[in-house]
Design an enzyme around this catalytic site. Structure first.
Site, PDB file in Angstrom:
ATOM      1  N   HIS A  83       0.871  -1.172   0.000  1.00 23.52           N
ATOM      2  CA  HIS A  83       0.000   0.000   0.000  1.00 23.52           C
ATOM      3  C   HIS A  83       0.908   1.222   0.000  1.00 23.52           C
ATOM      4  O   HIS A  83       2.002   1.181   0.556  1.00 23.52           O
ATOM      5  CB  HIS A  83      -0.910  -0.009   1.242  1.00 23.52           C
ATOM      6  CG  HIS A  83      -1.803   1.190   1.318  1.00 23.52           C
ATOM      7  ND1 HIS A  83      -2.827   1.393   0.423  1.00 23.52           N
ATOM      8  CD2 HIS A  83      -1.816   2.254   2.170  1.00 23.52           C
ATOM      9  CE1 HIS A  83      -3.442   2.533   0.729  1.00 23.52           C
ATOM     10  NE2 HIS A  83      -2.840   3.070   1.776  1.00 23.52           N
ATOM     11  N   CYS A 113      -3.465   3.127  -5.446  1.00 24.01           N
ATOM     12  CA  CYS A 113      -2.866   3.987  -4.419  1.00 24.01           C
ATOM     13  C   CYS A 113      -1.468   4.466  -4.801  1.00 24.01           C
ATOM     14  O   CYS A 113      -1.088   5.598  -4.484  1.00 24.01           O
ATOM     15  CB  CYS A 113      -2.858   3.297  -3.057  1.00 24.01           C
ATOM     16  SG  CYS A 113      -1.969   1.725  -3.020  1.00 24.01           S
TER      17      CYS A 113
END
EC number: 2.3.1.-
Length: 168
Positions: free
Chosen positions: A30, A119
């Protein structure tokens, strides 16, 4: 420094405003962007699922919410490192510009797609003015390879076993 050479599980380093933060989740990474004072900006599924459970949900999401959160809350029990890995390819925007762009989008709902707008694309767009994702490129390459392999095996399946040798 493009890559934090001092990275360890216990001491990932002190990020500076504008730094890219790579968070290691089980099976994927992430990405967030450090704003300062312990805060990052990142995107998460609209329904507010906790950070550690966003992977499966994000595969099926088409929208994400831009959030400003404490780095420690985004990381949770995972580990992270400072990773400005694209600095040699894309010059970073001035820090003031990165922060201004980030503040403008906090709280907004944005389009999300695992392969073309994830992301990593989001935070690299803020830092460099260009959305880039090595992780997505690897996934696309894998899908292309599997598709090609399935096509070849399907094509070969059209011929009886004895005739296959004639076509090589």
């Amino acid at each position: 420094m493009a890559f934090n050479d001092c990275f360890s599980l216990n001491y990932p380093g002190n990020p500076c405003p504008g730094d890219l933060i790579e968070v290691f989740r089980p099976g994927y990474q992430h990405w967030a962007l450090y704003l300062g004072d312990g805060y990052v900006i990142n995107i998460a599924p609209v329904d507010g699922i906790p950070a550690s459970f966003t992977s499966a949900k994000s595969v099926f999401s088409s929208k994400a919410l831009v959030k400003m959160q404490l780095l420690k809350d985004v990381v949770g029990n995972d580990t992270y490192r400072i990773n400005n890995k694209y600095d040699e390819t894309y010059p970073p925007l001035p820090v003031e510009e990165i922060i201004k762009r980030s503040e403008f989008v906090i709280g907004q709902e944005v389009a999300y797609n695992l392969l073309v707008n994830n992301c990593e694309h989001f935070v690299t767009l803020l830092r460099y003015g260009e959305g880039v994702s090595e992780q997505a490129n690897r996934a696309i390459s894998t899908v292309e390879f599997v598709t090609a392999a399935v096509g070849v095996f399907s094509f070969l399946g059209l011929f009886p076993k004895g005739q296959r040798a004639k076509y090589y």
